[in-house]
Design a protein around this motif. Sequence first.
Motif, PDB file in Angstrom:
ATOM      1  N   ASN A 143      64.675  69.593 109.118  1.00 36.52           N
ATOM      2  CA  ASN A 143      63.790  68.812 108.938  1.00 36.52           C
ATOM      3  C   ASN A 143      62.597  69.125 109.004  1.00 36.52           C
ATOM      4  O   ASN A 143      61.492  69.093 108.241  1.00 36.52           O
ATOM      5  N   LEU A 144      62.350  69.997 110.008  1.00 37.31           N
ATOM      6  CA  LEU A 144      60.872  70.604 110.098  1.00 37.31           C
ATOM      7  C   LEU A 144      60.559  71.612 109.027  1.00 37.31           C
ATOM      8  O   LEU A 144      59.646  71.608 108.624  1.00 37.31           O
ATOM      9  N   VAL A 145      61.450  72.445 108.680  1.00 40.02           N
ATOM     10  CA  VAL A 145      61.499  73.558 107.546  1.00 40.02           C
ATOM     11  C   VAL A 145      61.026  72.823 106.345  1.00 40.02           C
ATOM     12  O   VAL A 145      60.109  73.407 105.734  1.00 40.02           O
ATOM     13  N   ALA A 146      61.758  71.820 106.028  1.00 38.61           N
ATOM     14  CA  ALA A 146      61.712  71.145 104.629  1.00 38.61           C
ATOM     15  C   ALA A 146      60.307  70.355 104.838  1.00 38.61           C
ATOM     16  O   ALA A 146      59.411  70.563 103.659  1.00 38.61           O
ATOM     17  N   ALA A 147      59.808  69.946 105.921  1.00 41.20           N
ATOM     18  CA  ALA A 147      58.648  69.253 105.923  1.00 41.20           C
ATOM     19  C   ALA A 147      57.453  70.069 105.827  1.00 41.20           C
ATOM     20  O   ALA A 147      56.530  69.932 105.321  1.00 41.20           O
ATOM     21  N   ILE A 148      57.493  71.231 106.361  1.00 45.07           N
ATOM     22  CA  ILE A 148      56.552  72.479 106.413  1.00 45.07           C
ATOM     23  C   ILE A 148      56.408  72.785 104.933  1.00 45.07           C
ATOM     24  O   ILE A 148      55.260  73.053 104.212  1.00 45.07           O
TER      25      ILE A 148
ATOM     26  N   GLU B 253      73.224  74.982 106.960  1.00 46.33           N
ATOM     27  CA  GLU B 253      71.760  74.536 107.162  1.00 46.33           C
ATOM     28  C   GLU B 253      70.984  74.844 105.927  1.00 46.33           C
ATOM     29  O   GLU B 253      70.070  74.155 105.760  1.00 46.33           O
ATOM     30  N   ILE B 254      71.393  76.001 105.447  1.00 51.88           N
ATOM     31  CA  ILE B 254      70.526  76.268 103.998  1.00 51.88           C
ATOM     32  C   ILE B 254      70.569  75.332 103.237  1.00 51.88           C
ATOM     33  O   ILE B 254      69.629  74.538 102.357  1.00 51.88           O
ATOM     34  N   GLY B 255      71.927  74.951 103.065  1.00 58.13           N
ATOM     35  CA  GLY B 255      72.147  73.766 101.798  1.00 58.13           C
ATOM     36  C   GLY B 255      71.531  72.494 102.291  1.00 58.13           C
ATOM     37  O   GLY B 255      70.973  71.518 101.277  1.00 58.13           O
ATOM     38  N   ALA B 256      71.548  71.999 103.506  1.00 56.46           N
ATOM     39  CA  ALA B 256      70.847  70.905 103.866  1.00 56.46           C
ATOM     40  C   ALA B 256      69.373  70.966 103.747  1.00 56.46           C
ATOM     41  O   ALA B 256      68.746  69.990 103.314  1.00 56.46           O
TER      42      ALA B 256
ATOM     43  N   ARG C  46      67.930  72.880 101.453  1.00 59.72           N
ATOM     44  CA  ARG C  46      67.537  72.792  99.955  1.00 59.72           C
ATOM     45  C   ARG C  46      67.610  71.128  99.491  1.00 59.72           C
ATOM     46  O   ARG C  46      66.995  71.011  98.357  1.00 59.72           O
ATOM     47  N   ALA C  47      68.367  70.495 100.350  1.00 61.76           N
ATOM     48  CA  ALA C  47      68.450  69.006  99.834  1.00 61.76           C
ATOM     49  C   ALA C  47      67.433  68.297  99.970  1.00 61.76           C
ATOM     50  O   ALA C  47      67.088  67.151  99.494  1.00 61.76           O
ATOM     51  N   LEU C  48      66.514  68.760 100.964  1.00 63.34           N
ATOM     52  CA  LEU C  48      65.335  68.204 101.376  1.00 63.34           C
ATOM     53  C   LEU C  48      64.002  68.471 100.769  1.00 63.34           C
ATOM     54  O   LEU C  48      62.857  68.100 100.990  1.00 63.34           O
ATOM     55  N   THR C  49      63.954  69.845 100.254  1.00 61.48           N
ATOM     56  CA  THR C  49      62.618  70.400  99.563  1.00 61.48           C
ATOM     57  C   THR C  49      63.178  71.485  98.314  1.00 61.48           C
ATOM     58  O   THR C  49      64.375  72.205  98.267  1.00 61.48           O
TER      59      THR C  49
END
Length: 336
Positions: free
Chosen positions: A36-41, A63-66, A68-71
């Motif tokens: 969540n934080l990684v994708a938001a940044i 975690e990497i796959g998830a 990638r789904a967010l960004t």
Amino acid sequence: MTNYPKTCALMARGREFLGTDYAILCGAMSWVSERNLVAAISNGGGFGVIACGAMTPELLDAEIGATRALTDKPFGVNLITMHPALFDLIGVCEKHGVGHVVLAGGIPPKGSVEAIKAFGAKVIVFAPTLALAKKLLRSGADALVIEGSEAGGHIGPVSTSVLAQEFLPELAAEFVVFVAGGIGTGDMIAAYLEMGASGVQLGTRFACAKESIAHPDFKKAFFRAKARDAETSVQVDPRLPVIPVRALKNKGTEAFTAKQREVAIMLDEGKVDMGEAQLEIEHFWAGALRRAVIDGDIEGGSLMAGQSVSLVKEEEPVAEIITKLMEQSEAALGRR
């Protein structure tokens, strides 16, 4: 980007290296720097970094796959060099085509940098001394993070300001160098960029972002804290080299002192070797940090925070934090 021409110009090399709008990395914070934080940044124009920590290859894969789904923006993965499954974790990064791998927590073991570069990823390393930094960069590492003792979590003994004066004149003209530790405002970002840094890394400033999954009580502890509350851990036994950790003082800090005594006795009795002893310490921190971040145990858990915690006053969306930092940097450069 046209809103911040001076800052972006000084960040040009870092932005190109990361493939981002702004050369602002998020420090890898275990249990905090997740999807969540990684994708938001990354979506906000910065560069998010997954903190692998003690994850198994299977967990990192998920975690990497998830993320990638967010960004669809670039992000990296931070791997701890002493992880017993390091090369399997590198294999997971290869499977997902991760573009940047950060090796932290010690000198990269033989073959690790080569294994990462073999699938086309860029390697970012940390180095506590200028001599080691030069060696790592000339041995294949693509970029360097210099992190001062003001930072949260595992730290070295020298302040960011001194490291910047020592490293940047020697390295910045030829290599990509990011500065970290104690950075909480755009004014400091501007200062390090003017000294030659390609960009910066911040952790504490993002820990309490709206998108951070950290427990509300964990965030409240940050909002209340002063810079002096973020203290470094004490090494109990000189035979047991322990990398100092900066965190907000609480009962968990005292528990770490007791844990060191326990591990030292195990070492004396031959129950563990030095490598296993260090892993015992790492597992302690992983568990204590989880209790604080996920469960909200702010007394017994580990509240890892940098001294810039005094500048974290409220929960804000990541995009707003990045915008503020860039606006402050641009204003500072405009006053020059």
